[in-house]
Motif scaffolding. Structure first.
Motif, PDB file in Angstrom:
ATOM      1  N   PHE A   1      -5.860   0.388  15.156  1.00 14.28           N
ATOM      2  CA  PHE A   1      -6.718   0.832  14.099  1.00 14.28           C
ATOM      3  C   PHE A   1      -5.714   1.964  13.374  1.00 14.28           C
ATOM      4  O   PHE A   1      -5.871   3.184  14.287  1.00 14.28           O
ATOM      5  N   SER A   2      -5.936   2.341  12.172  1.00 16.27           N
ATOM      6  CA  SER A   2      -5.623   3.306  11.437  1.00 16.27           C
ATOM      7  C   SER A   2      -5.810   3.219   9.816  1.00 16.27           C
ATOM      8  O   SER A   2      -6.422   2.200   9.450  1.00 16.27           O
ATOM      9  N   ASP A   3      -5.596   4.071   9.149  1.00 13.71           N
ATOM     10  CA  ASP A   3      -5.782   4.116   7.730  1.00 13.71           C
ATOM     11  C   ASP A   3      -5.022   2.965   7.002  1.00 13.71           C
ATOM     12  O   ASP A   3      -5.754   2.616   5.996  1.00 13.71           O
ATOM     13  N   SER A   4      -4.047   2.486   7.519  1.00 14.07           N
ATOM     14  CA  SER A   4      -3.320   1.571   6.769  1.00 14.07           C
ATOM     15  C   SER A   4      -3.781  -0.010   7.421  1.00 14.07           C
ATOM     16  O   SER A   4      -3.143  -0.871   6.753  1.00 14.07           O
ATOM     17  N   THR A   5      -4.674  -0.009   8.508  1.00 16.26           N
ATOM     18  CA  THR A   5      -4.866  -1.220   9.007  1.00 16.26           C
ATOM     19  C   THR A   5      -6.320  -1.763   8.806  1.00 16.26           C
ATOM     20  O   THR A   5      -6.420  -2.875   8.724  1.00 16.26           O
ATOM     21  N   VAL A   6      -7.105  -0.748   8.736  1.00 18.46           N
ATOM     22  CA  VAL A   6      -8.685  -1.133   8.749  1.00 18.46           C
ATOM     23  C   VAL A   6      -9.227   0.109   8.154  1.00 18.46           C
ATOM     24  O   VAL A   6      -9.166   1.258   8.260  1.00 18.46           O
ATOM     25  N   ASN A   7     -10.316  -0.207   7.100  1.00 13.82           N
ATOM     26  CA  ASN A   7     -11.268   0.857   6.597  1.00 13.82           C
ATOM     27  C   ASN A   7     -12.646   0.782   7.391  1.00 13.82           C
ATOM     28  O   ASN A   7     -13.268  -0.333   7.447  1.00 13.82           O
ATOM     29  N   LEU A   8     -13.028   1.638   8.192  1.00 18.70           N
ATOM     30  CA  LEU A   8     -14.321   1.629   9.128  1.00 18.70           C
ATOM     31  C   LEU A   8     -15.157   2.257   8.365  1.00 18.70           C
ATOM     32  O   LEU A   8     -15.414   3.344   8.120  1.00 18.70           O
ATOM     33  N   TRP A   9     -16.330   1.440   7.864  1.00 16.69           N
ATOM     34  CA  TRP A   9     -17.456   1.978   7.251  1.00 16.69           C
ATOM     35  C   TRP A   9     -18.673   2.010   8.260  1.00 16.69           C
ATOM     36  O   TRP A   9     -19.488   0.933   7.892  1.00 16.69           O
ATOM     37  N   THR A  10     -18.587   2.773   9.186  1.00 14.63           N
ATOM     38  CA  THR A  10     -19.381   2.740  10.260  1.00 14.63           C
ATOM     39  C   THR A  10     -19.902   4.059  10.634  1.00 14.63           C
ATOM     40  O   THR A  10     -19.447   5.126   9.979  1.00 14.63           O
ATOM     41  N   HIS A  11     -20.576   4.166  11.668  1.00 12.29           N
ATOM     42  CA  HIS A  11     -21.273   5.387  12.218  1.00 12.29           C
ATOM     43  C   HIS A  11     -19.963   6.026  12.962  1.00 12.29           C
ATOM     44  O   HIS A  11     -19.079   5.488  13.449  1.00 12.29           O
ATOM     45  N   ASN A  12     -20.299   7.533  13.063  1.00 14.39           N
ATOM     46  CA  ASN A  12     -19.069   8.052  13.741  1.00 14.39           C
ATOM     47  C   ASN A  12     -19.102   8.612  15.180  1.00 14.39           C
ATOM     48  O   ASN A  12     -18.211   9.170  15.647  1.00 14.39           O
ATOM     49  N   ALA A  13     -20.354   8.372  15.749  1.00 13.54           N
ATOM     50  CA  ALA A  13     -20.522   8.937  16.988  1.00 13.54           C
ATOM     51  C   ALA A  13     -21.410   7.895  17.761  1.00 13.54           C
ATOM     52  O   ALA A  13     -22.084   8.320  18.704  1.00 13.54           O
ATOM     53  N   LEU A  14     -21.016   6.703  17.567  1.00 12.00           N
ATOM     54  CA  LEU A  14     -21.657   5.512  18.452  1.00 12.00           C
ATOM     55  C   LEU A  14     -21.114   5.490  19.894  1.00 12.00           C
ATOM     56  O   LEU A  14     -21.672   4.956  20.927  1.00 12.00           O
ATOM     57  N   GLY A  15     -19.767   5.955  19.905  1.00 15.40           N
ATOM     58  CA  GLY A  15     -19.070   5.703  21.336  1.00 15.40           C
ATOM     59  C   GLY A  15     -18.326   4.351  21.294  1.00 15.40           C
ATOM     60  O   GLY A  15     -18.159   3.894  22.310  1.00 15.40           O
ATOM     61  N   THR A  16     -18.012   3.840  20.242  1.00 15.98           N
ATOM     62  CA  THR A  16     -17.378   2.325  20.309  1.00 15.98           C
ATOM     63  C   THR A  16     -15.827   2.493  19.435  1.00 15.98           C
ATOM     64  O   THR A  16     -15.676   3.666  18.946  1.00 15.98           O
ATOM     65  N   ALA A  17     -15.159   1.500  19.670  1.00 16.35           N
ATOM     66  CA  ALA A  17     -13.778   1.482  19.244  1.00 16.35           C
ATOM     67  C   ALA A  17     -13.612   1.337  17.754  1.00 16.35           C
ATOM     68  O   ALA A  17     -12.720   1.645  17.014  1.00 16.35           O
ATOM     69  N   TYR A  18     -14.764   0.948  16.884  1.00 18.89           N
ATOM     70  CA  TYR A  18     -15.121   0.969  15.717  1.00 18.89           C
ATOM     71  C   TYR A  18     -15.479   2.179  14.745  1.00 18.89           C
ATOM     72  O   TYR A  18     -15.918   2.050  13.709  1.00 18.89           O
ATOM     73  N   ASP A  19     -16.022   3.082  15.755  1.00 24.56           N
ATOM     74  CA  ASP A  19     -16.482   4.565  15.369  1.00 24.56           C
ATOM     75  C   ASP A  19     -15.512   4.971  13.952  1.00 24.56           C
ATOM     76  O   ASP A  19     -14.477   4.882  14.247  1.00 24.56           O
TER      77      ASP A  19
END
Length: 246
Positions: free
Chosen positions: A173-191
Motif C-alpha cells: 500500500f502506498s500513494d501510488s497503489t491505493v487511496n484509502l478514504w478510511t479512519h486513521n486510528a482503527l489499527g488495521t492495515a487499511y487505516d
C-alpha cells in the motif's frame, strides 16, 4: 477599450479565480458521496464519487464498507455510547443496495454479512478510471427511520472506501497503489495515514420529525465501523476468492 492597466487587473482577477478554483477542487477531491445529507424516511439514488487516481495511476477498482451497526463505535455529541444503534435507528442493517452499472467498471458485487445484509460493495475490471477524472459508482440509499423516542437530531454514518490503482498485498500500500478514504486510528492495515480523521465519506440522516419535549435541541449521533468489520469487509472477493489485497 481597456487600458493596459485595466487589462492587467482583469487578467490578475481571472488568474486569482482560477487559483482559488483549483485549490477548492484539490481540497474536495476526496472520494465522497454525491448526496451526503438525507432527510429521515427518504429513499434516494446516490453515488460514490471517486475524485482522482493514485497520483498519475488510474483507478482499477473500488471497495466500499458501511458500518454494520453491530459492533460499530457509536458516539453521542462526541461521547461514547454503550448501547445499541437501535437506540437511535430502527431499521439499519440492509438499507444500501448497489445499482448495476458498467459505465466505468465491468464487474461489481455487494458484500453481505452472515444474515445476508448488505454491508458494502465493490466494482472493478474492464477499463480503468483515468486518474484525472471523476467516477460515479451508483447505489440506492434506503429510507432510514430514526427512533422516534430517541433524542437524535441527526445520525452520521462514516463510510470507508479504498480506491485501488494496483493490486498488491497490504505491504504494498502506498500513494501510488491505493487511496484509502478510511479512519486513521482503527489499527488495521487499511487505516489512512493522516494526523486527522479526515478520510471516510459520510452519510448524515437528518431528523425531520419532532423531538420528544425532554430532548431540548437534540443530540448528534455518529457511527463508525469497528476494526474487526474493516478487516472482514474491506477486501474484494470474487466467488469466495480474495483478489485484493492479494
Amino acid at each position: 477599450m481597456l487600458t493596459t492597466k485595466q487589462l492587467n487587473l482583469s487578467l490578475y482577477s481571472v488568474l486569482a479565480i482560477a487559483v482559488l478554483a483549483s485549490t477548492a477542487q484539490t481540497a474536495s477531491a476526496h472520494t465522497r458521496l454525491e448526496t451526503a445529507t438525507v432527510n429521515e424516511n427518504t429513499r434516494i439514488t446516490n453515488n460514490v464519487i471517486i475524485g482522482h487516481g493514485c497520483g498519475e495511476n488510474n483507478v482499477i477498482g473500488t471497495s466500499v464498507v458501511f458500518p454494520d451497526g453491530v459492533d460499530s463505535t457509536i458516539t453521542v455529541d462526541g461521547n461514547p455510547h454503550a448501547g445499541a444503534l437501535t437506540d437511535f435507528v430502527q431499521n439499519w442493517g440492509n438499507l444500501m443496495q448497489q445499482n448495476y452499472s458498467r459505465a466505468i467498471f465491468s464487474s461489481q458485487d455487494e458484500k453481505t454479512d452472515s444474515k445476508g445484509n448488505v454491508v458494502g460493495f465493490w466494482a472493478g475490471g474492464g477499463n480503468s478510471l483515468p486518474h484525472n477524472l471523476n467516477g460515479y459508482i451508483p447505489f440506492r440509499s434506503g429510507a432510514v427511520v430514526i427512533e422516534p423516542t430517541s433524542c437524535a437530531k441527526s445520525v452520521k454514518f462514516y463510510i470507508s472506501i479504498a480506491d485501488v490503482c494496483e493490486i498488491t498485498d497490504t505491504a504494498g500500500f502506498s500513494d501510488s497503489t491505493v487511496n484509502l478514504w478510511t479512519h486513521n486510528a482503527l489499527g488495521t492495515a487499511y487505516d489512512r495515514k493522516s494526523t486527522t480523521d479526515d478520510g471516510p465519506a459520510s452519510l448524515t440522516i437528518t431528523r425531520t420529525s419532532a423531538l420528544p419535549a425532554s430532548c431540548g435541541a437534540g443530540v448528534a449521533v455518529e457511527v463508525k465501523p469497528s476494526a474487526t468489520q474493516i478487516n472482514r469487509d474491506m477486501p474484494i472477493k470474487i466467488d469466495g476468492t480474495q483478489v485484493w489485497p492479494k
